[in-house]
Enzyme design. Sequence first.
Site, PDB file in Angstrom:
ATOM      1  N   CYS A 364       1.387  -1.048  -0.101  1.00  0.00           N
ATOM      2  CA  CYS A 364       0.064   0.012   0.102  1.00  0.00           C
ATOM      3  C   CYS A 364       0.529   1.323  -0.116  1.00  0.00           C
ATOM      4  O   CYS A 364       0.840   2.248  -0.731  1.00  0.00           O
ATOM      5  CB  CYS A 364      -1.359  -0.340   1.098  1.00  0.00           C
ATOM      6  SG  CYS A 364      -1.068  -0.870   2.357  1.00  0.00           S
ATOM      7  N   ARG A 393       7.102 -10.985   5.433  1.00  0.00           N
ATOM      8  CA  ARG A 393       6.803 -11.318   6.596  1.00  0.00           C
ATOM      9  C   ARG A 393       7.580 -11.680   6.957  1.00  0.00           C
ATOM     10  O   ARG A 393       7.324 -13.236   7.122  1.00  0.00           O
ATOM     11  CB  ARG A 393       5.828 -11.065   6.641  1.00  0.00           C
ATOM     12  CG  ARG A 393       4.451 -10.309   6.182  1.00  0.00           C
ATOM     13  CD  ARG A 393       2.663 -10.291   6.624  1.00  0.00           C
ATOM     14  NE  ARG A 393       2.460  -9.094   5.404  1.00  0.00           N
ATOM     15  CZ  ARG A 393       0.768  -8.826   5.161  1.00  0.00           C
ATOM     16  NH1 ARG A 393       0.333  -9.952   5.768  1.00  0.00           N
ATOM     17  NH2 ARG A 393       0.500  -8.499   4.610  1.00  0.00           N
ATOM     18  N   GLN A 411       1.145 -10.950  -3.104  1.00  0.00           N
ATOM     19  CA  GLN A 411      -0.354 -11.050  -3.371  1.00  0.00           C
ATOM     20  C   GLN A 411      -1.030 -10.310  -4.575  1.00  0.00           C
ATOM     21  O   GLN A 411      -0.493  -9.906  -5.412  1.00  0.00           O
ATOM     22  CB  GLN A 411      -0.368  -9.274  -1.987  1.00  0.00           C
ATOM     23  CG  GLN A 411      -0.658  -9.644  -0.964  1.00  0.00           C
ATOM     24  CD  GLN A 411      -0.110  -8.651   0.112  1.00  0.00           C
ATOM     25  OE1 GLN A 411       0.030  -7.891  -0.213  1.00  0.00           O
ATOM     26  NE2 GLN A 411      -1.430  -9.047   1.279  1.00  0.00           N
ATOM     27  N   ASP A 413      -2.757  -7.745  -4.714  1.00  0.00           N
ATOM     28  CA  ASP A 413      -3.338  -6.826  -4.641  1.00  0.00           C
ATOM     29  C   ASP A 413      -3.488  -5.593  -5.628  1.00  0.00           C
ATOM     30  O   ASP A 413      -2.991  -5.200  -6.541  1.00  0.00           O
ATOM     31  CB  ASP A 413      -2.526  -6.256  -3.916  1.00  0.00           C
ATOM     32  CG  ASP A 413      -2.561  -5.828  -2.325  1.00  0.00           C
ATOM     33  OD1 ASP A 413      -3.832  -4.844  -2.218  1.00  0.00           O
ATOM     34  OD2 ASP A 413      -0.798  -5.375  -1.966  1.00  0.00           O
ATOM     35  N   HIS A 415      -5.467  -0.927  -5.079  1.00  0.00           N
ATOM     36  CA  HIS A 415      -5.251  -0.355  -3.973  1.00  0.00           C
ATOM     37  C   HIS A 415      -6.206   0.907  -5.120  1.00  0.00           C
ATOM     38  O   HIS A 415      -6.381   1.017  -6.274  1.00  0.00           O
ATOM     39  CB  HIS A 415      -4.233   0.823  -3.905  1.00  0.00           C
ATOM     40  CG  HIS A 415      -3.885   0.046  -2.565  1.00  0.00           C
ATOM     41  ND1 HIS A 415      -2.684  -1.208  -2.683  1.00  0.00           N
ATOM     42  CD2 HIS A 415      -4.223  -0.421  -1.008  1.00  0.00           C
ATOM     43  CE1 HIS A 415      -2.694  -1.254  -2.159  1.00  0.00           C
ATOM     44  NE2 HIS A 415      -3.195  -1.350  -1.000  1.00  0.00           N
ATOM     45  N   LYS A 499     -12.909  -3.628   7.356  1.00  0.00           N
ATOM     46  CA  LYS A 499     -12.394  -4.288   6.905  1.00  0.00           C
ATOM     47  C   LYS A 499     -14.136  -5.218   6.665  1.00  0.00           C
ATOM     48  O   LYS A 499     -14.102  -5.948   7.348  1.00  0.00           O
ATOM     49  CB  LYS A 499     -11.084  -5.626   6.652  1.00  0.00           C
ATOM     50  CG  LYS A 499     -10.664  -6.273   7.865  1.00  0.00           C
ATOM     51  CD  LYS A 499      -9.806  -6.865   7.727  1.00  0.00           C
ATOM     52  CE  LYS A 499      -9.493  -7.480   8.574  1.00  0.00           C
ATOM     53  NZ  LYS A 499      -7.858  -8.059   8.842  1.00  0.00           N
ATOM     54  N   HIS A 545      -7.888  -0.054   0.057  1.00  0.00           N
ATOM     55  CA  HIS A 545      -7.660  -1.975  -0.145  1.00  0.00           C
ATOM     56  C   HIS A 545      -8.061  -3.400  -0.768  1.00  0.00           C
ATOM     57  O   HIS A 545      -9.184  -3.146   0.401  1.00  0.00           O
ATOM     58  CB  HIS A 545      -6.927  -1.973   1.342  1.00  0.00           C
ATOM     59  CG  HIS A 545      -5.734  -0.474   1.736  1.00  0.00           C
ATOM     60  ND1 HIS A 545      -4.573  -0.671   1.943  1.00  0.00           N
ATOM     61  CD2 HIS A 545      -6.174   0.583   2.347  1.00  0.00           C
ATOM     62  CE1 HIS A 545      -4.159   0.390   2.790  1.00  0.00           C
ATOM     63  NE2 HIS A 545      -5.471   1.028   3.123  1.00  0.00           N
TER      64      HIS A 545
END
Length: 672
Positions: A364, A393, A411, A413, A415, A499, A545
């Site tokens: 992000c 991570r 991911q 992912d 945005h 979320k 997100h």
Amino acid sequence: MTEMVKISLPDGSVKEMDAGATPHDVAASIGPGLAKAAIAARVNGELRDLKRPFEGDAELALVTKRDEADALELARHDFAHVLAEAVQNLYPGTQITFGPATDDGFYYDFAPAPGRGMFTEEELPEIEEEMRRIIKADKPLIREVWDREKVRQFFIDHGEAFKAEWVMELPEHEPITMYKTGKGEADWIDLCRGPHLPSTGYLDPKAFKLTRVSGAYWRGDQSNPMLSRIYGTAWLDKKQLAEHLHRLEEAAKRDHRKLGAEMDLFHLQQEAHGSVFWHPQGFKMWRALEAYMRRAIDEGGYREIKTPQLMDVKQWTRSGHWGKYAENMFAVPDIVPNVESEEEAAAPDVAEDADWMAIKPMNCPAHILVFNQGIKSYRDLPLRLYENGCCHRNEPHGALHGLMRVRQFTQDDAHIFCTEGQVVEEIHKFCRLADRIYKDFGYTYSVKLATRPEKRFGSDEMWDKAEQEMRDAVKAAGMDNEDYGWEELEGEGAFYAPKLEWHLTDAIRRTWQVGTIQSDRVLPERLDATYVGEDGEKHRPVMLHRAIFGSYERFIGMLIEHYAGKMPLWLAPTQIVVTTIVSDADDFAKEAATKLEAAGLRVETDLRNEKINYKVREHSLAKVPIIAVVGKREAEEGKVALRRLGSRDQEIVDLDAFVAMAAKEATPPDLA
């Protein structure tokens, strides 16, 4: 005049009862059937023992076995107590510690008596029998409130050092409750918050099974003594237990690590602990998923980007991630060649002028940096930026599990930067996209709203607005109802945003939390994201997100287990193997493979001089969906003999008809 209490029932009626009355008394006043069926009570929303007296006027809802969530929680808690009593009956000198309920059962931690070793799985059948004896004895479970010092002295007198230590750390303002099993002096007693069922006889002696034994440190601290933990699974009746044990057997058969090896998809090894080595077969599946997702995001108006793996720690500090998440990040100083330990690398103290870089744990902040390049107008919004972003991570070693939890992952992912007025519509669109994708993979799901946590950024007004926008979007998508398992999870949101969560149910009824969308006004503020509005002034965008797979690694692991390795034709690494019975058919097998490849299918040929049954077994173990067998007759007639995975039937078809049929079957669902 006798003092009375007013008890309000769910149907709106009110019963007046004598002071000191219990929920059981209320049930008995309604009818003997309810008195027999009731197992506990919710008093002013709190789950309580059925025979605990009311303290005053109250709202009451009686709990029966039909209230499965409450009934299971109570039963599992009671099974843990029965386990502890059984162990102390059989093995005098054993000390008790903690025994909570779990998602599918219970466990209890014990300190074995001096001179004996840890408990073993060979001892579990004997313990189970003693538990059944206690259950059949139908011993009452009686709640008592004790003085703290009395509790401490009781445990000291009975050689229970762990309980004596723990009781002195309980909050002083809370009552300390002890539960007796049996009447009079009691057969057994334990420190416990409760609640419990009225007696051990309410448990089904055929509805539990002790499953395994492990070690556990007292209070989770390695400097403390090692305890012996006994696990069990527990249900309301033997049918539920049998179903659960069947699911466990199925889960073992479907284990993605086992099937991944059999299908030659991937492997893991110590040299890259927490990261995946993808083999050619596994990466074919990855690429098929990647292509599928790219088509979906292209149709949804997303723009794909790629951002760096390494960014200055100062950027993570500005975003707030360093303060909240540093222990899970890998970071190194550019000016120091070696970091002494993993812990130092994960969460160092960084001076303002230090030159530290961190490997991104999420995408992000980088996406905001892309958004901030150039001036954005309201006409540019919504701007949907997508990345197959590789993240790292620092997960604990013990938490790593195959593809399901890794340290390096990718991911799907994205945005979405939008105006305040576009938020509900964009979340609604995402709900519809997620619905389509999950159904393409054969999943059902439930939708949950995770609301503000105690520690968070942003004002209450901001959180009020963000949470309501999500409710409005889910309502617009028609998902705020029981059909979609709609539920609000209080306090489980991220530190910067509420979320929506998608909880998928797989083929053996396990649930997996996968997709999310978060409505964030914190990061755009912290990282100074702006656009020029219709009024010519600068405004903050709202940042959504969102992810659907969550990570490719975990989603592939889930798919392997969901399908038990028998992937849909469009997703199978090798879709068809063309194999021969005799060498005379080799040329025709090659011709068949060429035509299938030209139609876009992933094909292999097996021309080895082996018996056909051997080759069919081998490719079946590798979970190839279609095996096309050709012999001398098939080669002469231009046909193939088809064997589909999981079926013993054989179908003879013309080669060209097979090519057309296979190409149609292998079309991904979004293109069908």
